[in-house]
Scaffold this motif. Structure first.
Motif, PDB file in Angstrom:
ATOM      1  N   ALA A 599      50.412  45.981  18.245  1.00 12.34           N
ATOM      2  CA  ALA A 599      49.203  45.761  19.057  1.00 12.34           C
ATOM      3  C   ALA A 599      49.163  44.314  19.568  1.00 12.34           C
ATOM      4  O   ALA A 599      48.777  44.066  20.709  1.00 12.34           O
ATOM      5  N   MET A 600      49.583  43.373  18.729  1.00 15.98           N
ATOM      6  CA  MET A 600      49.595  41.963  19.170  1.00 15.98           C
ATOM      7  C   MET A 600      50.529  41.805  20.365  1.00 15.98           C
ATOM      8  O   MET A 600      50.232  41.081  21.307  1.00 15.98           O
ATOM      9  N   GLU A 601      51.657  42.531  20.301  1.00 16.70           N
ATOM     10  CA  GLU A 601      52.615  42.454  21.402  1.00 16.70           C
ATOM     11  C   GLU A 601      52.056  43.157  22.633  1.00 16.70           C
ATOM     12  O   GLU A 601      52.080  42.618  23.746  1.00 16.70           O
ATOM     13  N   GLU A 602      51.506  44.344  22.404  1.00 13.14           N
ATOM     14  CA  GLU A 602      50.982  45.151  23.525  1.00 13.14           C
ATOM     15  C   GLU A 602      49.887  44.399  24.292  1.00 13.14           C
ATOM     16  O   GLU A 602      49.839  44.450  25.523  1.00 13.14           O
ATOM     17  N   PHE A 603      49.038  43.711  23.569  1.00 14.02           N
ATOM     18  CA  PHE A 603      47.918  43.050  24.249  1.00 14.02           C
ATOM     19  C   PHE A 603      48.204  41.570  24.558  1.00 14.02           C
ATOM     20  O   PHE A 603      47.287  40.820  24.891  1.00 14.02           O
ATOM     21  N   GLY A 604      49.480  41.197  24.438  1.00 15.32           N
ATOM     22  CA  GLY A 604      49.912  39.891  24.941  1.00 15.32           C
ATOM     23  C   GLY A 604      49.288  38.696  24.241  1.00 15.32           C
ATOM     24  O   GLY A 604      48.868  37.757  24.897  1.00 15.32           O
ATOM     25  N   LEU A 605      49.250  38.737  22.904  1.00 17.31           N
ATOM     26  CA  LEU A 605      48.705  37.569  22.216  1.00 17.31           C
ATOM     27  C   LEU A 605      49.664  36.387  22.310  1.00 17.31           C
ATOM     28  O   LEU A 605      49.249  35.245  22.430  1.00 17.31           O
ATOM     29  N   ARG A 606      50.953  36.689  22.223  1.00 17.43           N
ATOM     30  CA  ARG A 606      51.968  35.641  22.277  1.00 17.43           C
ATOM     31  C   ARG A 606      52.641  35.625  23.637  1.00 17.43           C
ATOM     32  O   ARG A 606      52.603  36.615  24.364  1.00 17.43           O
ATOM     33  N   ASP A 607      53.347  34.535  23.956  1.00 15.55           N
ATOM     34  CA  ASP A 607      54.169  34.502  25.159  1.00 15.55           C
ATOM     35  C   ASP A 607      55.188  35.626  25.094  1.00 15.55           C
ATOM     36  O   ASP A 607      55.807  35.829  24.057  1.00 15.55           O
ATOM     37  N   ILE A 608      55.333  36.322  26.199  1.00 18.03           N
ATOM     38  CA  ILE A 608      56.272  37.438  26.205  1.00 18.03           C
ATOM     39  C   ILE A 608      57.516  37.018  26.970  1.00 18.03           C
ATOM     40  O   ILE A 608      57.432  36.609  28.122  1.00 18.03           O
ATOM     41  N   SER A 609      58.665  37.116  26.319  1.00 17.67           N
ATOM     42  CA  SER A 609      59.914  36.803  27.012  1.00 17.67           C
ATOM     43  C   SER A 609      60.602  38.119  27.325  1.00 17.67           C
ATOM     44  O   SER A 609      60.892  38.909  26.429  1.00 17.67           O
ATOM     45  N   LEU A 610      60.823  38.367  28.587  1.00 19.57           N
ATOM     46  CA  LEU A 610      61.459  39.612  28.971  1.00 19.57           C
ATOM     47  C   LEU A 610      62.968  39.420  28.970  1.00 19.57           C
ATOM     48  O   LEU A 610      63.478  38.352  28.688  1.00 19.57           O
ATOM     49  N   LYS A 611      63.685  40.497  29.291  1.00 22.90           N
ATOM     50  CA  LYS A 611      65.137  40.440  29.294  1.00 22.90           C
ATOM     51  C   LYS A 611      65.625  39.318  30.204  1.00 22.90           C
ATOM     52  O   LYS A 611      65.022  39.038  31.234  1.00 22.90           O
ATOM     53  N   GLU A 612      66.732  38.764  29.856  1.00 20.07           N
ATOM     54  CA  GLU A 612      67.389  37.709  30.633  1.00 20.07           C
ATOM     55  C   GLU A 612      66.495  36.501  30.850  1.00 20.07           C
ATOM     56  O   GLU A 612      66.617  35.779  31.835  1.00 20.07           O
ATOM     57  N   GLY A 613      65.585  36.327  29.919  1.00 23.46           N
ATOM     58  CA  GLY A 613      64.821  35.084  29.952  1.00 23.46           C
ATOM     59  C   GLY A 613      63.704  35.028  30.976  1.00 23.46           C
ATOM     60  O   GLY A 613      62.958  34.076  31.017  1.00 23.46           O
ATOM     61  N   ALA A 614      63.607  36.048  31.834  1.00 21.50           N
ATOM     62  CA  ALA A 614      62.513  36.011  32.812  1.00 21.50           C
ATOM     63  C   ALA A 614      61.205  36.183  32.055  1.00 21.50           C
ATOM     64  O   ALA A 614      61.148  36.892  31.060  1.00 21.50           O
ATOM     65  N   ARG A 615      60.179  35.528  32.477  1.00 17.38           N
ATOM     66  CA  ARG A 615      58.928  35.608  31.747  1.00 17.38           C
ATOM     67  C   ARG A 615      57.967  36.585  32.380  1.00 17.38           C
ATOM     68  O   ARG A 615      58.007  36.834  33.580  1.00 17.38           O
ATOM     69  N   SER A 616      57.124  37.140  31.535  1.00 17.96           N
ATOM     70  CA  SER A 616      56.139  38.077  32.049  1.00 17.96           C
ATOM     71  C   SER A 616      55.208  37.348  33.011  1.00 17.96           C
ATOM     72  O   SER A 616      54.917  36.179  32.834  1.00 17.96           O
ATOM     73  N   ARG A 617      54.744  38.045  34.014  1.00 17.17           N
ATOM     74  CA  ARG A 617      53.824  37.421  34.973  1.00 17.17           C
ATOM     75  C   ARG A 617      52.449  37.279  34.340  1.00 17.17           C
ATOM     76  O   ARG A 617      51.638  36.480  34.768  1.00 17.17           O
ATOM     77  N   GLN A 618      52.192  38.117  33.324  1.00 19.57           N
ATOM     78  CA  GLN A 618      50.914  38.050  32.631  1.00 19.57           C
ATOM     79  C   GLN A 618      50.922  36.862  31.685  1.00 19.57           C
ATOM     80  O   GLN A 618      51.834  36.717  30.892  1.00 19.57           O
ATOM     81  N   LYS A 619      49.884  36.038  31.771  1.00 17.19           N
ATOM     82  CA  LYS A 619      49.808  34.929  30.829  1.00 17.19           C
ATOM     83  C   LYS A 619      49.345  35.461  29.477  1.00 17.19           C
ATOM     84  O   LYS A 619      48.409  36.263  29.414  1.00 17.19           O
ATOM     85  N   SER A 620      49.978  35.008  28.426  1.00 17.49           N
ATOM     86  CA  SER A 620      49.564  35.457  27.095  1.00 17.49           C
ATOM     87  C   SER A 620      48.267  34.743  26.705  1.00 17.49           C
ATOM     88  O   SER A 620      47.870  33.763  27.329  1.00 17.49           O
ATOM     89  N   VAL A 621      47.657  35.251  25.628  1.00 18.16           N
ATOM     90  CA  VAL A 621      46.444  34.602  25.105  1.00 18.16           C
ATOM     91  C   VAL A 621      46.773  33.163  24.719  1.00 18.16           C
ATOM     92  O   VAL A 621      46.030  32.231  25.020  1.00 18.16           O
ATOM     93  N   GLU A 622      47.927  33.016  24.066  1.00 20.32           N
ATOM     94  CA  GLU A 622      48.341  31.685  23.627  1.00 20.32           C
ATOM     95  C   GLU A 622      48.419  30.725  24.813  1.00 20.32           C
ATOM     96  O   GLU A 622      47.849  29.637  24.797  1.00 20.32           O
ATOM     97  N   GLU A 623      49.099  31.167  25.859  1.00 21.25           N
ATOM     98  CA  GLU A 623      49.300  30.292  27.017  1.00 21.25           C
ATOM     99  C   GLU A 623      47.981  30.038  27.757  1.00 21.25           C
ATOM    100  O   GLU A 623      47.699  28.922  28.177  1.00 21.25           O
ATOM    101  N   SER A 624      47.170  31.098  27.875  1.00 18.50           N
ATOM    102  CA  SER A 624      45.897  30.947  28.602  1.00 18.50           C
ATOM    103  C   SER A 624      44.971  29.951  27.931  1.00 18.50           C
ATOM    104  O   SER A 624      44.194  29.271  28.590  1.00 18.50           O
ATOM    105  N   LEU A 625      45.033  29.909  26.594  1.00 20.00           N
ATOM    106  CA  LEU A 625      44.081  29.063  25.879  1.00 20.00           C
ATOM    107  C   LEU A 625      44.662  27.717  25.459  1.00 20.00           C
ATOM    108  O   LEU A 625      43.968  26.913  24.840  1.00 20.00           O
ATOM    109  N   ASN A 626      45.924  27.484  25.772  1.00 19.50           N
ATOM    110  CA  ASN A 626      46.488  26.139  25.588  1.00 19.50           C
ATOM    111  C   ASN A 626      46.232  25.387  26.888  1.00 19.50           C
ATOM    112  O   ASN A 626      46.994  25.492  27.841  1.00 19.50           O
ATOM    113  N   ILE A 627      45.136  24.669  26.926  1.00 17.75           N
ATOM    114  CA  ILE A 627      44.737  24.073  28.207  1.00 17.75           C
ATOM    115  C   ILE A 627      44.790  22.545  28.133  1.00 17.75           C
ATOM    116  O   ILE A 627      44.114  21.927  27.314  1.00 17.75           O
TER     117      ILE A 627
END
Lengths: 952, 103
Positions: A599-627
């Motif tokens: 569930a933590m992965e599904e709802f994007g709590l952490r930064d998501i690293s996709l295959k080949e290092g490309a990053r998800s376009r969705q900002k994770s909770v972690e990234e959104s709240l590190n301001i």
């Protein structure tokens, strides 16, 4: 019956400088209100220009079909708005109503509460205006039943707080005899609470006699436990409800005098005996003013009626079984069924006590501010919760609160994060917020600031930063809410029978009661994430232990203050991860742990690293709240921050400067300088802006100086001599200071990348032109990613380059190399150079810059950790390409290699052959981090950062 | 700058510092911040508008005083965190509490 107030009060300690308040209109009886009073009291929300969010069922048309759905909408009716009869100024009512707004699923109850409070007042107003009254509602009660921690007493008190500034009494009915609400026994401590104060003084000083301390402990056993209290949990709950004395870590007792003072005859008689003994032991019975007596007085409900104020009867269905019979006629009066009712004081004349003999509730005496909120827990909540009589249900018609929905979780998360439910307000007015996010943000900030004024304190910096980035708060709170909702479902023994039957063995009713997700748990998670604490490093991060001299404390390095919002997201997500493990994995609930992890992965709590290092376009909770404070889009705010960093830097570089910020550079001048930087196109021309410490230029209002990169390779190619010398170089500290300034740092980091390698490769090896073209083609599988990384064009978004700047220390002036690695997508940068001025370190953090002093004994470890972080989620080959990119400009010093050879060479050819072989061996055998800090690695054909004084 | 103004500025700075360390959310929107013993606690304690509550009796009275918005609790106050929480629960009002902690 004359209303009288026998409540004894202890005055608060000094709170000086306050004006006395004007007489309260809400203290008047409803029948005595005038139209002028209404003018002052009536505050309208939910009008066309002040719409108020509302939740409820509505018929919704979708694809040609209509259905009833529960939706979040709003009230915006100029004819029938919500009227709050409040003594507070309008702006305070609005700020409190929006910031402290109940969760959406409770909004209909909130609306109902406002209307019930308003109906008798509206009726009276209609009469005053000669109109037919719109309602005949005299009900002055509201009852709600729900799970613990749902916010029932909060809602009751909120309605009271919206209307008046005073505190709303929350009367805990748990374990109490409900007759006490009408008449109760009370300890009379004499003038100004002399006896409690004297005992407190001795408790604090530790000078109370041992025998007295023993008697103090007995104050926790004043009442006999009713036979109906059975079972370990119920007994513990009873003890907690009746606890008067608590003990601190230092063993000192503290007495809850307010709780001790009032209650049943049994309790007060015993308390009187104990206190009389203590008073004698301590010799306090002789002192004047320490008189102790007991009496009967009006209970809390009658006092609230007399004082015309609100009261919340909390946990009403946890009161003592059968004790509310005497209250039945009073409830009939409160709901408007009876015009008046009289209750007799059963305590009168018992044990020679005096006090009122009866009280008559009359509708004509009903005050504008009086209202009673009953709250109750669901009967399945523990053995001390009882089902109420049918007549009570019929009369009070309790609203049962629904289980929290995702939108409720999100609402409460936002309230705790920023002090207002941004998500609900956004969802209600989404179209307008999206159309003009800046104006929406300003409106939110105004409300939060107004609430802060009511609270008498500034908005905490963390909340201020988060609120300025409200879109991030909305998106991250939604993900968190979805996650917590899933957690609530997975930890609910009843719900898993249908939603996750494979958890039946792990999640039972006991677990649900103990560990089920609730608002209180979320509150705890958010509380824990706020302070900055010691952090556990990733398992693969390098570490260097100094094995010697452990008998001495470590050397204290300079503390770098961190903005609390900079890593707030990381702290929150790490705490949630820890709690998930503690509540499932560590107690053998492996299936639950696995589901929560998913569930933590599904709802994007952490930064998501996709295959080949490309990053998800969705900002994770972690990234959104590190301001970062640097992320503020407002140039004025950026200028404020930049000026502060700059002035601290200037003062540190020259301690003889003691001038304050305004004397060094005015805010306007700094803003102008930043505007110039922002507008200028510099990337193509390798132009930079660096900190300007030249006193004349600085006092002329120029905090930034122009600089430019000159490539020695171009001079070599054109067979020209360098037309500048050491004096023309920009100082190391002035360049790195520019990286610590918002706007300037960003701009400079877009201007430092290679522009000449590719054309020069064409010159030196024309046959490779085709390969060169391929190298430029990002889609070509044979492309040269190392070259792209040197040019800052890699698809991985990572780049590295090196520059030479001026440095001066005890060894004199010289050119030194700065290595830069930048992850553009994550806005993070590594700079390896000489020691940086400490005043820049905090700003580096904000700017996402990790600075490593290459002379630091742990430099290599620190660079390794930084490169690991910058390449997180990327394929391993990226580090290799990054090393290749580094080698375009850096090589090992031939003198070093000659020295390593340890013998003279026979001739030039053998020396050349040796150097080629040794260089290859050296460079291939080392990781990038090692190369970056090695003193023998130097730039071949450097890129110099020069003061830009015009064309050369 | 006048002495009084200096004190007010100092108290505001001390409050902001304490707030950066995060709050415990008590009932009815009341927040409990910890403040380090030293200049910060001294500044808040000396703020004329902020009562210092040494006992539960005093805290209860301050919570009920509608003119009081910010309350200071000294490190050696005769009350536990649970006591503070309990008092906050039974007083439906929003206050900001600063509790001194020894560092």
């Amino acid at each position: 019956m004359t209303k009288n107030n026998k409540d004894q009060k202890t005055t608060a300690p000094k709170a000086e400088g306050k004006k006395p308040e004007a007489a309260s209109i809400l203290k008047k009886n409803i029948k005595d209100l005038s139209l002028e009073d209404y003018e002052q009291l009536e505050k309208r929300i939910g009008t066309s220009t002040r719409p108020f969010p509302m939740w409820g069922p509505q018929r919704v048309e979708e694809n040609g079909r209509s259905s009833i759905q529960t939706v979040l909408s709003f009230i915006a009716d100029d004819s029938q708005p919500l009227k709050i009869y409040s003594e507070r100024p309008y702006e305070e009512v609005v700020a409190l109503a929006y910031c402290d707004m109940p969760v959406p699923s409770m909004l209909p109850i909130f609306k109902d509460g406002i209307e019930r409070r308003g109906d008798p007042l509206q009726r009276q107003k209609d009469i005053l205006e000669g109109k037919q009254p719109q309602n005949e509602n005299f009900n002055r009660t509201q009852m709600m039943i729900g799970d613990p921690g749902h916010g029932k007493s909060f809602l009751g008190a909120l309605q009271g707080r919206l209307r008046a500034k005073g505190s709303v009494e929350i009367f805990d009915c748990g374990g109490k005899n409900m007759n006490d609400l009408l008449f109760e026994m009370v300890l009379d401590f004499g003038a100004a609470d002399a006896l409690p104060k004297a005992i407190d003084k001795r408790l604090k000083a530790g000078s109370l006699e041992d025998m007295s301390l023993g008697l103090v402990a007995q104050l926790n056993n004043l009442e006999a436990m009713p036979e109906s209290v059975k079972g370990e949990k119920a007994v513990a709950e009873w003890k907690e409800q009746t606890r008067i004395v608590t003990y601190g870590d230092d063993g000192k007792a503290s007495i809850d005098w307010a709780k001790l003072r009032e209650g049943s005859e049994e309790k007060i008689t015993r308390a009187f005996d104990i206190l009389t003994k203590i008073s004698k032991i301590e010799g306090l019975d002789n002192a004047g003013g320490n008189a102790l007596g007991m009496n009967s007085q009006f209970g809390a409900l009658i006092r609230a009626f007399i004082d015309n104020r609100e009261i919340v009867l909390d946990e009403y269905n946890k009161s003592r079984e059968g004790s509310d019979n005497a209250l039945q006629t009073v409830i009939q009066f409160l709901i408007g069924e009876l015009r008046e009712c009289t209750v007799d004081n059963p305590l009168k004349n018992k044990d020679n006590t005096s006090g009122p003999s009866s009280f008559t509730f009359k509708r004509d005496d009903m005050g504008a501010g009086f209202f009673v909120t009953f709250t109750g827990n669901k009967t399945e909540d523990g053995s001390t919760t009882r089902s109420l009589n049918k007549s009570v249900y019929d009369r009070l018609k309790p609203d049962t609160l629904p289980d929290p929905d995702v939108i409720d979780w999100q609402h409460r998360i936002c309230q705790m994060m920023v002090g207002m439910p941004v998500s609900t307000i956004y969802n209600a007015f989404q179209e307008q917020a999206d159309a003009d996010p800046a104006a929406f943000g300003e409106w939110l900030m105004w409300m939060r600031e107004t609430k802060a004024k009511v609270e008498g304190t500034p908005i905490p910096e963390l909340q201020q930063t988060l609120l300025a980035n409200w879109q991030d708060v909305v998106s991250s709170s939604e993900k968190l809410a979805l996650f917590y909702d899933r957690w609530a479902t997975l930890s609910d023994a009843e719900k898993i029978t249908t939603s996750a039957p494979d958890l039946i063995e792990e999640v039972d009713e006991e677990y649900t009661k103990k560990e089920g997700m609730s608002f209180r748990r979320i509150k705890q998670h958010l509380e824990e994430a706020q302070p900055i604490r010691a952090k556990m490093q990733p398992v693969d991060s390098p570490v260097k232990v100094e094995f010697g001299a452990w008998n001495k404390a470590p050397k204290q390095s300079e503390t770098v203050e961190e903005n609390p919002s900079l890593n707030y997201g990381t702290r929150l997500v790490e705490y949630i991860e820890r709690m998930v493990f503690e509540k499932s994995g560590s107690v053998g609930k492996n299936k639950l742990y696995s589901k929560l992890n998913k569930a933590m992965e599904e709802f994007g709590l952490r930064d998501i690293s996709l295959k080949e290092g490309a990053r998800s376009r969705q900002k994770s909770v972690e990234e959104s709240l590190n301001i970062s404070a640097f992320a503020d889009k407002d140039l004025n705010r950026q200028a404020q921050i930049a000026r502060k960093v700059f002035c601290n830097f200037v003062r540190q570089m020259d301690p003889s400067i003691e001038a304050d910020d305004d004397s060094i550079i005015t805010p306007k001048k700094f803003l102008d300088a930043l505007k110039h930087v922002q507008e200028k196109e510099t990337a193509a021309t390798n132009e930079l802006f660096v900190a300007n410490r030249d006193p004349e230029q600085l006092y002329a209002g120029q905090p930034l100086a122009a600089a430019i990169i000159k490539d020695a390779a171009l001079y070599a190619r054109e067979k020209k001599r360098l037309d500048f010398d050491l004096d023309d170089l920009v100082h190391h500290d002035d360049f790195i200071a520019s990286l610590a300034l918002p706007t300037v740092g960003e701009k400079n980091l877009s201007s430092v990348w290679e522009q000449n390698i590719r054309p020069m490769m064409r010159d030196s090896a024309p046959a490779q032109a085709e390969a060169d073209a391929n190298a430029a083609n990002q889609n070509n599988p044979r492309r040269n990613d190392g070259l792209s990384m040197a040019e800052g064009t890699s698809e991985h978004g990572i780049a590295t380059t090196s520059l030479q700047v001026l440095y001066a220390d005890e060894d004199g002036e010289r050119a030194v190399t700065l290595h830069i690695v930048r992850n553009e997508q994550r806005g993070k940068t590594l700079v390896v150079g000489e020691k940086a001025p400490s005043k820049l370190l905090a700003a580096f953090r904000e700017a996402g810059v990790t600075h490593v002093d290459r002379n630091d004994p742990s430099a290599q470890t620190k660079v390794e950790a930084a490169i690991g972080d910058l390449t997180r989620g990327m394929p391993e080959v990226v580090k290799k390409h990054l090393t290749d990119a580094f080698k375009y400009r850096n090589n090992v010093d031939p003198d070093y290699l000659r020295e390593q050879a340890g013998k003279p060479f026979a001739d030039a050819d053998s020396e050349k052959a040796y150097l080629a072989e040794a260089r290859k061996e050296y460079l291939e055998g080392k990781q990038l981090a090692e190369l970056m800090v090695a003193p023998e690695v130097t730039m071949n054909l450097p890129k110099f950062v020069l003061k830009n004084t015009g064309p050369r | 700058m006048a002495q009084e103004t200096l004190k007010q500025v100092g108290a505001a700075a001390a409050q902001q510092n304490a707030m950066e360390r995060g709050a415990r959310f008590l009932a009815h929107g009341t927040r409990l911040f910890t403040v380090s013993s030293g200049w910060e606690s001294k500044m808040i304690r000396e703020d004329r508008g902020v009562p210092s509550c040494e006992t539960m009796l005093e805290l209860e009275a301050a919570m009920r005083d509608e003119n009081v918005r910010v309350i200071f609790i000294p490190a050696d106050a005769l009350m536990t965190d649970a006591d503070i929480e309990k008092i906050s629960e039974r007083n439906g009002v929003t206050k900001t509490l600063f509790k001194e902690v020894k560092t």
